[in-house]
Design a protein around this motif. Structure first.
Motif, PDB file in Angstrom:
ATOM      1  N   MET A  95       0.651  -1.279   0.091  1.00  0.00           N
ATOM      2  CA  MET A  95      -0.172   0.113  -0.064  1.00  0.00           C
ATOM      3  C   MET A  95       0.751   1.261   0.008  1.00  0.00           C
ATOM      4  SD  MET A  95      -3.063   1.374  -0.193  1.00  0.00           S
ATOM      5  CE  MET A  95      -4.206  -0.133   0.742  1.00  0.00           C
ATOM      6  N   THR A 148       2.450   1.742  -3.600  1.00  0.00           N
ATOM      7  CA  THR A 148       1.394   1.890  -4.620  1.00  0.00           C
ATOM      8  C   THR A 148       1.600   3.705  -5.061  1.00  0.00           C
ATOM      9  OG1 THR A 148       0.060   0.272  -3.961  1.00  0.00           O
ATOM     10  CG2 THR A 148      -0.867   1.841  -5.348  1.00  0.00           C
ATOM     11  N   TYR A 153      -9.345  -2.253   0.894  1.00  0.00           N
ATOM     12  CA  TYR A 153      -8.113  -2.532   0.709  1.00  0.00           C
ATOM     13  C   TYR A 153      -7.648  -2.080  -1.114  1.00  0.00           C
ATOM     14  CZ  TYR A 153      -3.270  -3.943   0.514  1.00  0.00           C
ATOM     15  OH  TYR A 153      -1.925  -4.185   0.086  1.00  0.00           O
ATOM     16  N   TRP A 163      -8.729   1.387  -1.976  1.00  0.00           N
ATOM     17  CA  TRP A 163      -7.588   2.422  -1.644  1.00  0.00           C
ATOM     18  C   TRP A 163      -6.233   2.167  -2.372  1.00  0.00           C
ATOM     19  CZ3 TRP A 163      -7.207   2.456   4.471  1.00  0.00           C
ATOM     20  CH2 TRP A 163      -8.363   3.146   4.870  1.00  0.00           C
ATOM     21  N   ILE A 164      -5.874   1.102  -2.836  1.00  0.00           N
ATOM     22  CA  ILE A 164      -4.800   0.848  -3.803  1.00  0.00           C
ATOM     23  C   ILE A 164      -4.881   1.700  -5.038  1.00  0.00           C
ATOM     24  CG2 ILE A 164      -3.242  -0.615  -5.332  1.00  0.00           C
ATOM     25  CD1 ILE A 164      -3.359  -2.677  -3.154  1.00  0.00           C
ATOM     26  N   ARG A 205      -4.815   5.553  -4.150  1.00  0.00           N
ATOM     27  CA  ARG A 205      -3.523   6.004  -3.912  1.00  0.00           C
ATOM     28  C   ARG A 205      -2.683   6.126  -5.133  1.00  0.00           C
ATOM     29  NH1 ARG A 205      -1.533   6.445   1.398  1.00  0.00           N
ATOM     30  NH2 ARG A 205       0.526   5.479   0.757  1.00  0.00           N
TER      31      ARG A 205
END
Length: 376
Positions: A44, A47, A92, A95-96, A99
């Motif tokens: 994360m 990324t 998750y 969010w990757i 970002r």
């Protein structure tokens, strides 16, 4: 010199620092609470590096078509949307993606904003004014973990504060001019290879600081938690690292206008090596506090001096291309640092973060002490 423009551009870029200083540790702490592994947290953290690389490739081309000011404003607003969606979509894999998008948008702002700053400062004050920008950015990152400590990491307020900051940064740029003239050219592999061949010490310094910065706000809190520190103290110690970065950049910039800059460059590398090697030994000692100050100052000094060296050599389109190449190197550092540290922390040693920083410092010292480095 356009002082109003200088401070407006600095403030717009600094709004990114406070946003990242608040949201990056929030994301890592949230993933830690959800039970994700060091490697997953490292993925994360790494990324945005792919977004950094893509943003660096696109910055010049987009600026030539849209205009520097409008592009920076648009990217800040697009970044604010991405941060808001982090709060609205707690997943998750989403969010990757978010970002990644955030990395693209904010990198364009960094490339153009730092080029703009380096273009308008006068040569006799270059070291101090670039360092003043670096100090402001570092202080904004320092305020991020402290703000998160104040508001807590359980809710989403940190994400909403970041959203508002990026919107405000966009508004600050209204009505300002004097940005570097940009042609429709994007940084690429040839620019990167030429830069690394001609200025290898600067190239590695940027990679090293990018790795440092991305790990301080994402993996450093987790590292300290795994070593037995409570969350509040871990966030405070991260802030101490950033405080060291912020507090000593102006003295470094002042010295850079008075003494040989290559000497300062070498000194920062040596201090970074010593502090990195000492960290595991002094982790539970009162000496950890001054150690972390020097750790942050030496790493930050590498990047501040790199920007000063770049500003000496380039103008207009060449300056933007050089900063785009810096952003490519930044992306590489942001990618390699968290991935290698997250993997090594999970499978080799919990002290992987300081040990990998020490290894990076050794590589920098090898490059900067070569006879050819005297030409910097």
């Amino acid at each position: 010199m356009r002082w109003g423009t200088y401070f407006a551009v600095c403030a717009a870029v600094i709004s990114i620092g406070l946003t990242l200083g608040t949201t990056m540790p929030l994301v890592s702490l949230r993933l830690e609470r959800w039970g994700y592994s060091d490697f997953a947290i490292g993925v994360m953290a790494a990324t945005p590096a792919f977004g950094v690389i893509l943003g660096a490739l696109l910055a010049s081309r987009l600026a030539a078509k849209i205009g520097t000011t409008r592009l920076m404003q648009g990217c800040l607003l697009f970044g604010s949307l991405s941060v808001a969606l982090l709060a609205l979509l707690p997943n998750y894999f989403l969010w990757i993606f978010l970002r990644l998008v955030l990395g693209v948008a904010l990198t364009v702002v960094f490339v153009l904003g730092e080029s703009w700053i380096n273009q308008i400062v006068v040569e006799q004050w270059r070291g101090r004014l670039v360092a003043l920008y670096g100090t402001g950015y570092a202080l904004s990152q320092l305020a991020g973990p402290l703000l998160l400590k104040l508001i807590g990491s359980e809710g989403d307020l940190g994400f909403w504060i970041g959203t508002g900051l990026l919107i405000g940064g966009s508004l600050l740029l209204m009505g300002h001019s004097g940005a570097p003239q940009v042609e429709s050219h994007s940084a690429g592999g040839r620019d990167l290879l030429n830069f690394c061949r001609n200025l290898p010490a600067i190239a590695w310094a940027v990679v090293l600081f990018a790795a440092f910065e991305s790990m301080m706000l994402t993996l450093m809190p987790v590292y300290l938690l795994r070593e037995g520190f409570p969350e509040a103290l871990a966030l405070t110690l991260v802030s101490v690292v950033v405080l060291g970065d912020a507090a000593l950049q102006l003295p470094i910039g002042w010295l850079a206008d008075l003494v040989p800059r290559i000497t300062l460059f070498r000194l920062c590398g040596m201090v970074l090596l010593i502090t990195s090697l000492s960290m595991p030994l002094l982790l539970h000692s009162p000496l950890l506090w001054p150690l972390l100050v020097l750790f942050g100052a030496s790493a930050g000094g590498l990047f501040t001096l790199s920007l000063i060296f770049i500003g000496e050599r380039f103008r207009d389109e060449a300056l933007v291309r050089a900063n785009a190449t810096i952003a490519l190197l930044w992306g590489i550092g942001c990618l390699l640092g968290p991935l290698s540290t997250g993997s090594a922390s999970q499978w080799l040693s919990n002290h992987a973060l300081p040990m990998l920083m020490a290894a990076g410092a050794v590589g920098f010292l090898f490059l900067v002490f070569r006879p050819a480095a005297k030409a910097l």
